[in-house]
Design an enzyme around this catalytic site. Structure first.
Site, PDB file in Angstrom:
ATOM      1  N   GLY A  15      92.547  69.029 125.749  1.00  0.00           N
ATOM      2  CA  GLY A  15      92.005  68.038 125.185  1.00  0.00           C
ATOM      3  C   GLY A  15      92.085  66.697 125.726  1.00  0.00           C
ATOM      4  NE  ARG A  76      92.044  72.926 124.635  1.00  0.00           N
ATOM      5  CZ  ARG A  76      91.674  72.110 123.850  1.00  0.00           C
ATOM      6  NH1 ARG A  76      90.488  72.391 123.420  1.00  0.00           N
ATOM      7  NH2 ARG A  76      92.391  71.181 123.343  1.00  0.00           N
ATOM      8  CG  ASP A 107     101.556  73.123 125.722  1.00  0.00           C
ATOM      9  OD1 ASP A 107     100.339  72.882 125.867  1.00  0.00           O
ATOM     10  OD2 ASP A 107     102.405  73.839 125.227  1.00  0.00           O
ATOM     11  CB  THR A 130      98.383  66.409 125.027  1.00  0.00           C
ATOM     12  OG1 THR A 130      98.483  66.510 123.818  1.00  0.00           O
ATOM     13  CG2 THR A 130      99.961  66.144 125.499  1.00  0.00           C
ATOM     14  CG  ASP A 132      98.470  67.997 120.086  1.00  0.00           C
ATOM     15  OD1 ASP A 132      97.972  67.150 119.243  1.00  0.00           O
ATOM     16  OD2 ASP A 132      98.119  68.968 120.415  1.00  0.00           O
ATOM     17  CG  ASP A 134     102.378  69.484 122.534  1.00  0.00           C
ATOM     18  OD1 ASP A 134     102.056  68.868 123.517  1.00  0.00           O
ATOM     19  OD2 ASP A 134     101.780  70.642 122.109  1.00  0.00           O
ATOM     20  NE  ARG A 176      94.622  74.371 118.502  1.00  0.00           N
ATOM     21  CZ  ARG A 176      93.821  74.216 119.317  1.00  0.00           C
ATOM     22  NH1 ARG A 176      92.397  74.356 118.571  1.00  0.00           N
ATOM     23  NH2 ARG A 176      93.977  73.834 120.449  1.00  0.00           N
TER      24      ARG A 176
HETATM   25  O1  F6P Z   1      95.526  69.254 121.914  1.00  0.00           O
HETATM   26  C1  F6P Z   1      94.944  68.207 121.304  1.00  0.00           C
HETATM   27  C2  F6P Z   1      94.310  68.567 120.212  1.00  0.00           C
HETATM   28  O2  F6P Z   1      93.634  67.362 119.747  1.00  0.00           O
HETATM   29  C3  F6P Z   1      95.219  69.088 119.174  1.00  0.00           C
HETATM   30  O3  F6P Z   1      95.642  68.068 118.074  1.00  0.00           O
HETATM   31  C4  F6P Z   1      94.025  69.809 118.189  1.00  0.00           C
HETATM   32  O4  F6P Z   1      94.588  70.830 117.540  1.00  0.00           O
HETATM   33  C5  F6P Z   1      93.182  70.318 119.283  1.00  0.00           C
HETATM   34  O5  F6P Z   1      93.363  69.536 120.380  1.00  0.00           O
HETATM   35  C6  F6P Z   1      91.843  70.239 118.925  1.00  0.00           C
HETATM   36  O6  F6P Z   1      90.929  71.096 119.960  1.00  0.00           O
HETATM   37  P1  F6P Z   1      89.405  70.816 120.028  1.00  0.00           P
HETATM   38  O7  F6P Z   1      88.824  69.688 120.297  1.00  0.00           O
HETATM   39  O8  F6P Z   1      89.047  72.075 121.245  1.00  0.00           O
HETATM   40  O9  F6P Z   1      88.710  71.299 118.639  1.00  0.00           O
END
Ligand code: F6P
Length: 327
Positions: A15, A76, A107, A130, A132, A134, A176
């Site tokens: 992301g 990804r 990660d 990120t 997040d 995390d 998530r």
């Molecule tokens: O990892 C970053 C993040 O924004 C998370 O907080 C979220 O759950 C996810 O990516 C959403 O991913 P996508 O943009 O692929 O829907």
């Protein structure tokens, strides 16, 4: 004896996060400062697998420090998680003579880097990019500060309308698997409760607390929910509360991807620049297959194989702070 790194590749993966551009800029300019050839790899690991790689100069990263998103694009990449995909990636890097990599991502991206560096003799250095936050081994990740500030700004606006109508708002923020955006933005906006994936929510306690506030005619009630909480997000939580407290005028607001965009905060630009600079120094000094974090305001290096095993832990005291300050 470790081989000398002379040509490096840089990519952004997973992301996107505000500040990734500032990190790319720092990697490119520090690399050039040290006389290295620097290559941009497009769309994360996809660019390695599909040979979408190009030479970068100092001016390739002009006028990007203030921009959200990533000029290198991101993705990804499933193919990179197969041995065949990684072999293709290695062969493409070899064509350019790239012998060092900087991976800016979360990660999942570090996991890819770790597997790749175990299989092939290309040292990797990760930068935590990120929203997040995390990842264990760093106090902050690139993009988190901007994302939280975006969430806070939005929640403050929701508070105005919640107050005007005496409504209860359930606000969903990103995360998530991680509750940091929820926890930080929840405390900063005076939320009643914060629901996060790392903790099982005691919904009965929340209902009791809201019922008690209903009796006291409390005007504004905000509940911040991480998208991965154990009920499955704000819509589900909203349904339960509406059923149990029919007198409450409940509204749900999902903030979504606005949290990923926008100009990076000063803090994110600063840590991205420090980390990007440090990643190149690591490659040159032979500190390989680590990720660069910042702990207590000092650079901190964690081996990639440890980084992928640990998650940053939620501070219990912060959960307590939410409760006490909302009473
Ligand atoms: O990892 C970053 C993040 O924004 C998370 O907080 C979220 O759950 C996810 O990516 C959403 O991913 P996508 O943009 O692929 O829907």
């Amino acid at each position: 004896m470790k081989k000398k790194v002379t040509k490096i590749g840089v990519l952004t993966s997973g992301g996107d996060a505000p500040g990734m551009n500032a990190a790319v800029r720092a990697v490119v300019r520090t690399g050039i400062y040290h006389g290295l050839e620097v290559y941009g790899i497009m769309r994360g690991y996809n660019g390695m697998v599909d040979n979408d790689i190009f030479r970068m100069e100092g001016k390739s990263v002009a006028n990007i420090i203030q921009r959200g998103g990533t000029i290198l694009k991101t993705s990804r990449c499933k193919e990179f998680f197969t041995p065949e995909g990684r072999k293709k990636a290695y062969e493409n890097l070899k064509k350019f003579g790239i012998n060092g990599l900087v991976i800016i991502g979360g990660d999942g991206s570090f996991r890819g880097a770790q597997t790749f560096s175990n299989e092939y003799d290309i040292p990797c250095v990760g930068l935590p990019g990120t929203i997040d936050k995390d990842i264990a081994g760093t106090d902050f990740t690139i993009g988190f500060d901007t994302a939280v500030n975006t969430a806070v700004e939005a929640i403050d606006k929701i508070r105005d309308t919640a107050d005007a109508h005496d409504r209860l708002f359930i606000i969903e923020v990103m995360g998530r698997d991680a509750g940091y955006i929820a926890l930080h933005s929840g405390i900063a906006t005076g939320a009643e409760s914060v629901l996060i994936p790392e903790r099982k929510t005691d919904i009965e306690a929340i209902i009791k607390q809201l019922a008690e506030k209903e009796r006291r005619h409390k005007l504004v009630n905000l509940i911040v929910v991480a998208e991965g909480d154990n009920f499955g997000g704000a819509n589900e939580v909203g349904k339960i509360i509406t059923e149990r407290l029919p007198m409450q005028d409940v509204r749900v607001c999902i903030l979504g991807h606005i949290q990923r965009g926008g100009s990076p905060s000063c803090f994110d630009r600063l840590i991205a620049s420090r980390m990007g600079y440090s990643a190149v120094e690591c490659l040159l000094e032979g500190r390989h297959n680590v990720f660069v974090g910042i702990v207590n305001n000092r650079m901190h290096y964690t081996p990639l194989n440890e980084a992928v095993k640990k998650k940053q832990r939620i501070n219990e005291e912060w959960m307590k702070i939410v409760k006490i300050l909302a009473s």
